[in-house]
Write an enzyme that holds these catalytic residues in place. Structure first.
Site, short mmCIF file in Angstrom:
data_model
loop_
_atom_site.label_atom_id
_atom_site.label_comp_id
_atom_site.label_asym_id
_atom_site.label_seq_id
_atom_site.Cartn_x
_atom_site.Cartn_y
_atom_site.Cartn_z
N TYR A 130 43.70 13.56 -32.25
CA TYR A 130 44.31 13.16 -33.44
C TYR A 130 43.28 12.80 -34.53
CZ TYR A 130 47.26 9.64 -36.10
OH TYR A 130 47.96 9.42 -37.10
N PRO B 229 44.11 3.41 -43.58
CA PRO B 229 44.70 2.09 -43.27
C PRO B 229 43.86 1.58 -42.05
CG PRO B 229 46.43 3.53 -42.81
CD PRO B 229 45.24 4.52 -43.33
#
Length: 328
Positions: A152, A179
């Site tokens: 990922y 984030p």
């Protein structure tokens, strides 16, 4: 659908509330918050599609969508996400789907000719396992990744690099935001693959409902973590769309740390669990500290607004009203 509004072509993002905004991934934790925020600010031309309506991994479908809709702005919050178990069991699915989504959306956004700005959302997992703390933007690619979710992470790093490459070669205004740990309404509370904060909310609620005497949590509670309410991230996304145009990605964090022990005590209080909190120190703690250096966005003038306890109260309320009530 399919119409293009005639707003000032030189307007800033916040001054162009009639400009068509495509929010990719509007049903997830992040995308749903961005959608809420845009609507609350008075944006009148926000376009969304469910996965059933538009499969972002299919290049021809994505190109046809962009050609028909001609959005002016794109927020790319769509991704294939999952916990450690899912990442380690289906690595090909994670790297392939995320690379396809990013490539298709960024490329179609450039080719359709209408998009003025695109914001790509990544994750703090892009940084090396042993990055300096707090983690600055320039620590990207400075060391090995955390092996448990590297598939990922590699896809997300490729997304950042794609935005940079399209800016360098085509002058395309594509920016990236990274984030920290997020929480809030629409979070994932699944027993097997939820993150620490929603997992604690679920466990304390279930213990309260069953009148359990105690809740056992792994580790010592000493690791430090950073949490950002998803509404604060949505606010930061709007801020960056309006204020930032640059090659480097931008960290978005709260800038404040809490120990897992402090977090667990706070969740226990918010949920109203009266039993004992027990720490199983025979179990691993994980990384001792994980904090993003968000000085770059804060120096631009953005600050988070939602205090952790206030955010937890709201998140627990959403959990009870949406997850628990759905089971009844």
């Amino acid at each position: 659908m399919g119409t293009v509004t005639t707003a000032d072509p030189h307007a800033s993002f916040l001054a162009d509330k009639g400009g068509k905004v495509f929010v990719a991934g509007h049903r997830g934790l992040v995308g749903s918050a961005i959608l809420r925020h845009l609507v609350s600010l008075g944006f009148t031309n926000v376009v969304v599609r469910t996965h059933a309506e538009l499969d972002l991994t299919r290049q021809s479908d994505v190109e046809a969508f962009f050609a028909a809709e001609l959005p002016r702005y794109v927020v790319l919050a769509a991704a294939k996400v999952g916990g450690i178990h899912a990442n380690s069991t289906f690595p090909a699915d994670f790297i392939a789907a995320n690379l396809q989504i990013q490539t298709n959306v960024v490329d179609a956004a450039l080719k359709c000719g209408s998009v003025r700005k695109l914001l790509f959302l990544g994750s703090s997992c892009i940084y090396p396992k042993f990055a300096p703390q707090p983690i600055p933007e320039n620590s990207l690619l400075s060391g090995p990744l955390e092996p448990t979710n590297e598939w990922y992470a590699v896809a997300k790093i490729a997304g950042i690099k794609m935005c940079q490459a399209y800016r360098i070669q085509h002058g395309f205004d594509a920016i990236s935001a990274m984030p920290t740990n997020l929480y809030g309404p629409q979070d994932n509370f699944h027993p097997e693959n939820s993150h620490v904060l929603p997992a604690l909310i679920r466990r304390f609620h279930e213990a309260k409902a069953s009148n359990a005497a105690e809740v056992v949590v792994w580790g010592t509670g000493s690791p430090l973590r950073e949490f950002l309410h998803v509404d604060d991230l949505a606010d930061a996304v709007i801020f960056l769309m309006d204020h930032y145009s640059g090659l480097e990605h931008v960290n978005v964090g709260s800038g404040s740390e809490v120990t897992i022990k402090e977090l667990a005590e706070l969740v226990k209080e918010v949920v109203g669990f009266q039993g004992k909190l027990v720490w199983d120190s025979s179990k691993p703690d994980g990384t001792p500290r994980k904090l993003m250096d968000s000085s770059k966005i804060q120096e631009m003038g953005w600050k988070p607004k939602v205090p952790l306890k206030e955010g937890l109260v709201e998140t627990y309320k959403w959990y009870v009203e949406n997850v628990i009530s759905a089971k009844k």
